[in-house]
Write an enzyme that holds these catalytic residues in place. Structure first.
Site, short mmCIF file in Angstrom:
data_model
loop_
_atom_site.label_atom_id
_atom_site.label_comp_id
_atom_site.label_asym_id
_atom_site.label_seq_id
_atom_site.Cartn_x
_atom_site.Cartn_y
_atom_site.Cartn_z
N ARG A 110 0.83 -1.33 -0.01
CA ARG A 110 0.22 -0.36 0.43
C ARG A 110 0.61 0.92 0.22
O ARG A 110 1.84 1.26 0.67
CB ARG A 110 -0.88 -0.17 1.00
CG ARG A 110 -1.68 1.66 1.74
CD ARG A 110 -3.15 0.76 1.14
NE ARG A 110 -3.90 1.42 0.86
CZ ARG A 110 -5.73 2.11 0.25
NH1 ARG A 110 -5.69 1.94 -1.11
NH2 ARG A 110 -5.91 3.08 0.53
N THR A 395 -8.63 1.07 -9.89
CA THR A 395 -8.83 0.35 -9.03
C THR A 395 -8.23 -1.20 -10.16
O THR A 395 -9.24 -1.55 -11.09
CB THR A 395 -9.07 0.16 -7.69
OG1 THR A 395 -8.31 0.64 -7.82
CG2 THR A 395 -8.51 -1.34 -7.39
N GLU A 415 -6.02 4.33 -7.23
CA GLU A 415 -7.60 5.01 -6.51
C GLU A 415 -8.08 5.34 -7.83
O GLU A 415 -8.64 4.83 -8.28
CB GLU A 415 -6.84 6.34 -5.93
CG GLU A 415 -7.76 6.33 -4.37
CD GLU A 415 -9.09 6.62 -4.43
OE1 GLU A 415 -9.96 5.36 -4.45
OE2 GLU A 415 -9.75 7.59 -5.16
N GLU A 432 -3.85 8.19 -3.68
CA GLU A 432 -3.79 7.28 -2.45
C GLU A 432 -4.29 8.19 -1.39
O GLU A 432 -5.03 7.31 -0.78
CB GLU A 432 -2.98 6.26 -2.26
CG GLU A 432 -4.11 4.68 -1.93
CD GLU A 432 -4.70 4.42 -3.47
OE1 GLU A 432 -6.38 3.94 -3.87
OE2 GLU A 432 -3.87 4.40 -4.23
N ASP A 435 -7.86 8.58 0.42
CA ASP A 435 -8.83 7.22 0.61
C ASP A 435 -8.07 7.32 2.07
O ASP A 435 -8.90 6.72 3.50
CB ASP A 435 -7.78 6.04 0.84
CG ASP A 435 -8.46 5.10 -0.77
OD1 ASP A 435 -9.03 6.31 -1.00
OD2 ASP A 435 -7.83 4.27 -1.20
N SER A 459 -8.07 1.32 2.87
CA SER A 459 -8.47 0.48 1.64
C SER A 459 -9.68 -0.36 2.00
O SER A 459 -9.46 -0.99 3.25
CB SER A 459 -6.90 -0.17 1.01
OG SER A 459 -7.81 -0.49 -0.32
N SER A 460 -10.32 -0.49 0.68
CA SER A 460 -11.65 -1.61 0.69
C SER A 460 -11.12 -2.59 0.21
O SER A 460 -11.84 -3.49 -0.01
CB SER A 460 -12.74 -0.80 0.44
OG SER A 460 -13.65 -0.05 1.38
N GLY A 481 -13.53 -1.09 -7.76
CA GLY A 481 -14.99 -0.20 -7.60
C GLY A 481 -15.56 0.05 -6.14
O GLY A 481 -15.91 0.66 -5.16
N GLY A 482 -13.57 0.38 -5.31
CA GLY A 482 -13.74 1.73 -4.61
C GLY A 482 -14.62 1.35 -3.02
O GLY A 482 -14.13 -0.21 -2.96
O1 DON Z 1 -7.92 1.79 -1.91
C1 DON Z 1 -9.27 1.26 -1.75
O2 DON Z 1 -9.98 0.53 -1.33
C2 DON Z 1 -9.87 2.47 -3.31
N1 DON Z 1 -7.72 3.11 -3.61
C3 DON Z 1 -9.74 1.50 -4.51
C4 DON Z 1 -10.27 1.87 -5.51
C5 DON Z 1 -10.84 1.78 -6.62
O3 DON Z 1 -12.06 0.85 -6.32
C6 DON Z 1 -11.57 2.95 -7.80
N2 DON Z 1 -12.16 1.64 -8.42
N3 DON Z 1 -12.73 1.50 -9.60
#
Ligand code: DON
Length: 575
Positions: A110, A395, A415, A432, A435, A459-460, A481-482
């Site tokens: 990370r 991502t 991100e 990032e 986040d 993070s997720s 997917g955030g």
């Molecule tokens: O680490 C995380 O949870 C986020 N930065 C992930 C971002 C993400 O999945 C963007 N996507 N479509």
């Protein structure tokens, strides 16, 4: 057509530049749906979000490379061909089944906040910056972890020489790759407001002031040179010397939001091997990445909260399922927001959060049919303040299996789509640090996930490996997917374990998301018609495109099966 940043700022103001990067937007937009067949392989399997990357990985596996070798080749290719989503300017988490030792491990690559970062990094006066503003520029860039993390993984689990894993990506960067429809669509939509700034990213993605179009060939000689240096010299070529100086200069001299990153921050970066987190579910172990990711904790909580309800007896995506799933999600997202952060900086009550008695008690609170409304986090008296991490946050998820039986699940990110839009050495730097909680909290009530120097943002990402009833690897999956990653991964896991859906159906299954705010049903699917029924149950309901990108591998009696999410451009190839 691309209009330069300054022209747009004059005519329309910064906020008008992107209709996309608002608080309601998803971190990467949906760009289509292409149902895939399932792949099968006797010895090996590779699935990524991009055909070039899957092919590069499959080639490495066919040459006898390990799952880790294949993942490195795929990640270098993704830096070139799916630049909006992940790359060497970002970070990753990996969960890995080591067949020879019969051991599951996890690796944290990370990004890390610069040592000089303070909790008020994204505050302007007493208000946090808008997410769309926080995203763009040097101030959101964390020290990238991909190169150091992948090198550490290779030191332990690589079979082929490090330098050979870069060959295909370097050759294609020199020859040029064909721009995919998804990349072109995200550019055309000016998905990230930073794309409209003059600078290296605009020059690369809009040569001669026109956005790249699907089908265009685009070379990237700068990236070819960067990858050649890393292939020959290892991480030192990234974290020290010429490239490190270029990264620092681009971040510190960003014209809009200069950042704090220094050469010392880059030189100090360390990937971390961490204990994977496993939660029992119906005789199996669902294992993933612990903090600083909230992925495994939240996925594990959702499954445990649902275990008493016998999901296998419920109709696939039926109303009863969606209700229980949404309520379990409410609870898991409440705990996640309050407690999950970098465990090297704050105490994360993992044992309490995953305790079966605690989860049974909370599961019993789930109303039979009506929405409970906003739920609170569990009380473990750690004195954390309220969290103000963006509910949304690019991502990419990949899965690999090799002929020795090793299985890999890896999610990598920069991100937001196109990251910070700061481009150096032919690749994009992450954003990032957004986040972190943009508001640090007040007085003693500090958010667990506040910015701190050297800390990793929550993070997720939820790279997951499911062990079967005998403790052997059965499934590997994950998604971008955030913060909705947690929903995508838990829903697909349930669909595989409870409903036994074939892999290609599981990855296509219409998505449902609830982050303790509102119920979100996937647009363009049969779920749209159920909006009114859920409103009658008291839910606030929205219908919108949902942009999962689940890649999955399953072990079978004859080897491996694999599938890629039809919402993105991935493929699976067996060998
Ligand atoms: O680490 C995380 O949870 C986020 N930065 C992930 C971002 C993400 O999945 C963007 N996507 N479509």
């Amino acid at each position: 057509m691309r209009i330069g940043f300054k022209a747009l700022a004059l005519c329309c103001g910064f906020t008008a530049m992107s209709a996309v990067a608002t608080e309601e937007a998803e971190p990467e937009a949906a760009t289509g749906f292409a149902l895939q067949k399932m792949a099968s392989g006797t010895n090996t399997m590779a699935a990524t979000a991009n055909p070039y990357a899957t092919k590069a990985a499959a080639k490495i596996l066919a040459r006898g490379g390990s799952a880790v070798d294949a993942a490195i080749a795929a990640q270098m290719m993704l830096t070139l061909t799916e630049p909006q989503s992940s790359g060497i300017g970002g970070g990753f988490f990996m969960v890995y089944w080591d067949a020879s030792k019969q051991q599951l491990v996890s690796l944290d690559g990370r990004e890390t906040a610069p040592m000089a970062a303070q909790p008020d990094l994204f505050m302007r006066g007493d208000k946090p910056m808008r997410f769309a503003d926080a995203v763009v520029g040097g101030h959101s860039v964390g020290v990238p972890g991909v190169v150091a993390g992948m090198y550490a993984a290779h030191q332990r689990y690589g079979k082929l020489p490090w330098s050979t894993l870069f060959d295909d990506a370097i050759a294609l960067a020199q020859q040029g790759f064909i721009v995919s429809p998804r990349l072109a669509a995200l550019l055309d939509r000016e998905f990230n407001p930073g794309l409209n700034r003059d600078g290296a990213a605009a020059d690369y993605f809009a040569p001669e002031d026109e956005w790249l179009q699907a089908g265009d060939r685009r070379d990237n000689p700068e990236l070819a040179a960067t990858l050649t240096a890393i292939a020959e010299q290892g991480p030192v070529a990234f974290y020290q010397g010429k490239l490190a100086k270029q990264i620092v200069a681009a971040v510190q001299q960003d014209p809009d939001h200069p950042g704090l990153l220094t050469e010392a921050d880059l030189a100090a970066y360390q990937p971390k091997w961490r204990e994977p987190l496993c939660q029992p579910y119906r005789g199996k172990q669902v294992c993933g990445m612990g903090p600083p990711s909230s992925g495994a904790v939240a996925v594990g909580q959702i499954l445990s909260l649902l275990e008493p309800f016998a999901i296998d007896k419920m109709a696939v995506n039926g109303d009863k399922f969606i209700h229980h799933y949404a309520q379990a999600s409410r609870i898991a997202y409440a705990d996640r927001a309050h407690y999950l952060a970098d465990p090297d900086f704050v105490e994360v009550p993992l044992a309490q959060l995953l305790n079966q008695d605690y989860l049974a008690k909370r599961s019993a609170e789930i109303p039979v049919a009506k929405d409970a409304g906003k739920v609170s986090h569990g009380e473990f008296n750690l004195g954390h303040g309220a969290d103000a991490t963006a509910a949304l946050p690019s991502t990419s998820h990949m899965v690999m299996a090799d002929k020795e039986g090793n299985l890999l699940s890896l999610t990598a990110s920069i991100e937001m789509g196109f990251g910070s839009t700061v481009m150096v050495g032919g690749f994009l730097l992450n954003n990032e640090l957004t986040d972190f909680s943009r508001h640090p909290g007040k007085g003693k009530q500090l958010a667990a996930n506040r910015v701190e120097g050297g800390k990793r943002p929550r993070s997720s990402m939820a790279p997951t490996i499911v062990l079967d009833d005998n403790g052997q690897p059965l499934l590997a999956l994950g998604s971008p997917g955030g913060s909705r990653i947690i929903n995508y991964v838990s829903q697909v896991t349930l669909s595989l374990l409870d409903w036994q859906l074939p892999l290609n159906q599981a990855v296509a299954l219409p998505r449902v998301s609830h982050r303790n705010d509102y119920l979100l049903l996937e647009q363009g699917t049969e779920l749209e018609q159920r909006k009114a029924a859920f409103e009658l149950r008291g839910y606030k309901v929205k219908v919108a495109p949902l942009n999962s990108g689940v890649q999955v591998i399953k072990r079978t009696d004859n080897g491996w099966q694999g599938a890629a999410d039809p919402r993105r451009e991935g493929i699976a190839i067996g060998g």
